[in-house]
Write an enzyme that holds these catalytic residues in place. Structure first.
Site, mmCIF file in Angstrom:
data_model
loop_
_atom_site.group_PDB
_atom_site.id
_atom_site.type_symbol
_atom_site.label_atom_id
_atom_site.label_comp_id
_atom_site.label_asym_id
_atom_site.label_seq_id
_atom_site.Cartn_x
_atom_site.Cartn_y
_atom_site.Cartn_z
ATOM 1 C CG HIS A 77 -0.400 -0.082 2.538
ATOM 2 N ND1 HIS A 77 0.073 1.023 3.211
ATOM 3 C CD2 HIS A 77 -0.237 -1.126 3.372
ATOM 4 C CE1 HIS A 77 0.512 0.655 4.400
ATOM 5 N NE2 HIS A 77 0.344 -0.651 4.524
ATOM 6 C CG ASP A 79 -2.549 4.185 2.768
ATOM 7 O OD1 ASP A 79 -2.194 3.124 2.227
ATOM 8 O OD2 ASP A 79 -3.426 4.231 3.656
ATOM 9 C CG ASP A 109 2.497 -0.250 7.966
ATOM 10 O OD1 ASP A 109 2.201 -0.928 6.979
ATOM 11 O OD2 ASP A 109 1.653 0.171 8.775
ATOM 12 C CD GLU A 141 -3.294 -1.633 5.034
ATOM 13 O OE1 GLU A 141 -3.451 -2.684 5.673
ATOM 14 O OE2 GLU A 141 -2.762 -0.610 5.534
ATOM 15 C CD GLU A 142 -1.548 2.152 7.524
ATOM 16 O OE1 GLU A 142 -2.311 1.704 8.413
ATOM 17 O OE2 GLU A 142 -0.360 1.824 7.423
ATOM 18 C CD GLU A 169 0.588 -4.475 5.489
ATOM 19 O OE1 GLU A 169 1.321 -3.919 6.345
ATOM 20 O OE2 GLU A 169 -0.360 -3.900 4.934
ATOM 21 C CG HIS A 357 0.382 2.522 12.783
ATOM 22 N ND1 HIS A 357 -0.942 2.134 12.799
ATOM 23 C CD2 HIS A 357 0.832 2.196 11.551
ATOM 24 C CE1 HIS A 357 -1.279 1.596 11.646
ATOM 25 N NE2 HIS A 357 -0.202 1.625 10.870
#
Length: 387
Positions: A77, A79, A109, A141-142, A169, A357
């Site tokens: 992904h 984003d 990520d 995706e997030e 991932e 994150h």
């Protein structure tokens, strides 16, 4: 034809794009389209419904055939989550080498994998391919695998892409064959606003919402005692995890609140239906909200994912990694939606979700390098002449 960067240089370029989910994917997709523009490479932009974002689909090599069994698809992904936390010790959108780690938003990520995947395709000689290599890079995706869902539901080119799919991932380079899903719901309770000096003229929305929260806490405890099928594959949290994640209501201390909203997240095990859990939630709140004006709606659904342990792609990758047993993760990925479109997915990438994150998100340099070698091995096995 653009000059080929090394893997670290390409990662540096990708980290520099502020591709936080609230922003357009236009700049990073534009860069990747230019970078991958080579003879024999086909590029598709698959726009979101509002046109502000897009999935990027790229393929080189011959068609995969009617059964789509030939070749390899690499998925990631575009984003990243915001980097607004005060704990950052360097610019989150500037790749920084700190000892044996790369630091920056998205290193783990999952722009590390994007850089490796893009460079593998960019460096290929199309004349050496006996089977296709494809890239599927998704948006949002997030925010709940929105790009993957839109891709699966609306893109008409599935026959052009190989079924065998690696979703990159961060798994610390472990082959993962299952994950939980993430079901999101919104409970909205409506009351009547009034001056708190004259409360009989209004009707609070917060109090019935509070009763619903207590009832949901009871359901959470019930779910924690249950052991659905595949629970043993998630030893840390072997149950459906229900979370009342956010509550908002009222406007001022002297106003009877006329609205209250409760956001609910549910981590769904493989083999379970989101509709069944939604019904249980509805049945839980209905008695305590009898006579109230309320709605309960599903706002997002990232399906769980499960690939058979004996699937050849999983077994071959596990053997390559010298890995025994099966591995699972408790976060959702694009694999849940891709599986619905006939892709046979295994999840494996460099880095760990434990640093994602968070401030100073990082990626071990040695894992980044090892992941590149693993992708080279997979391309040799599934795509190149003589593999």
């Amino acid at each position: 034809m653009p000059t080929l960067l090394d893997d670290a240089q390409l990662l540096d370029r990708l980290i520099a794009f502020d591709s936080v989910s609230r922003n357009s994917t236009g700049p990073i997709i534009g860069f990747l389209c230019d970078y991958l523009d080579r003879p024999g490479v086909t590029v598709w932009r698959h726009p979101s419904p509002d046109g502000e974002k897009a999935n990027l689909v790229v393929r080189v090599g011959p068609e995969p055939g009617p059964d789509r069994e030939r070749g390899l698809t690499l998925c990631g992904h575009l984003d990243v989550v915001p980097a607004d936390e005060p704990g950052w010790t360097s610019d989150p959108f500037r790749l920084t080498r700190r000892g044996d780690r790369f630091v920056g938003r998205g290193t783990a990520d999952m722009k590390g994998f994007l850089a490796l995947a893009a460079n593998r395709l960019a460096g290929l000689d199309p004349d050496r391919l006996r089977a296709p290599l494809a890239l599927v890079f998704t948006y949002d995706e997030e925010l709940g695998t929105l790009g993957a869902r839109h891709f699966v539901e609306t893109w008409d080119g599935m026959a052009r892409l190989p079924r065998r799919t690696l979703v990159g991932e961060p798994t610390s380079l472990r082959a993962v064959r299952m994950h939980k899903g993430h079901l999101k719901l919104r409970l909205a309770v409506r009351g009547v606003g009034a001056h708190t000096g004259y409360p009989h003229l209004g009707h609070s929305a917060v109090e019935p919402a509070a009763r619903a929260i207590v009832a949901l806490a009871g359901l959470r405890e019930t779910l924690e005692r249950e052991r659905p099928f595949h629970a043993e594959q998630f030893p840390e949290v072997p149950y459906v995890a229900l979370t009342v994640a956010q509550v908002s209501g009222g406007t001022a201390i002297n106003v009877v609140p006329e609205a209250c909203e409760v956001l609910i997240g549910v981590r769904v095990l493989p083999g379970m239906a989101g509709d069944d859990l939604t019904e249980r939630i509805a049945e839980t709140v209905a008695p305590v909200l009898a006579g109230e004006d309320y709605t309960l709606e599903v706002t997002g659904d990232s399906p769980p994912f499960l690939l058979d342990d004996a699937h050849p792609f999983h077994r071959e990758l596990a053997d390559t990694l010298r890995q025994t047993g099966s591995h699972s993760v408790s976060f959702a990925t694009d694999a849940g939606w891709l599986q619905a479109a006939g892709f046979d997915c295994v999840i494996m990438g460099p880095g760990t979700i434990e640093v994602a994150h968070k401030p100073d998100e990082s990626l071990p340099v040695d894992e980044f390098v090892r992941a590149g070698h693993l992708l080279d091995d997979l391309l040799a096995r599934y795509c190149l002449e003589g593999g």
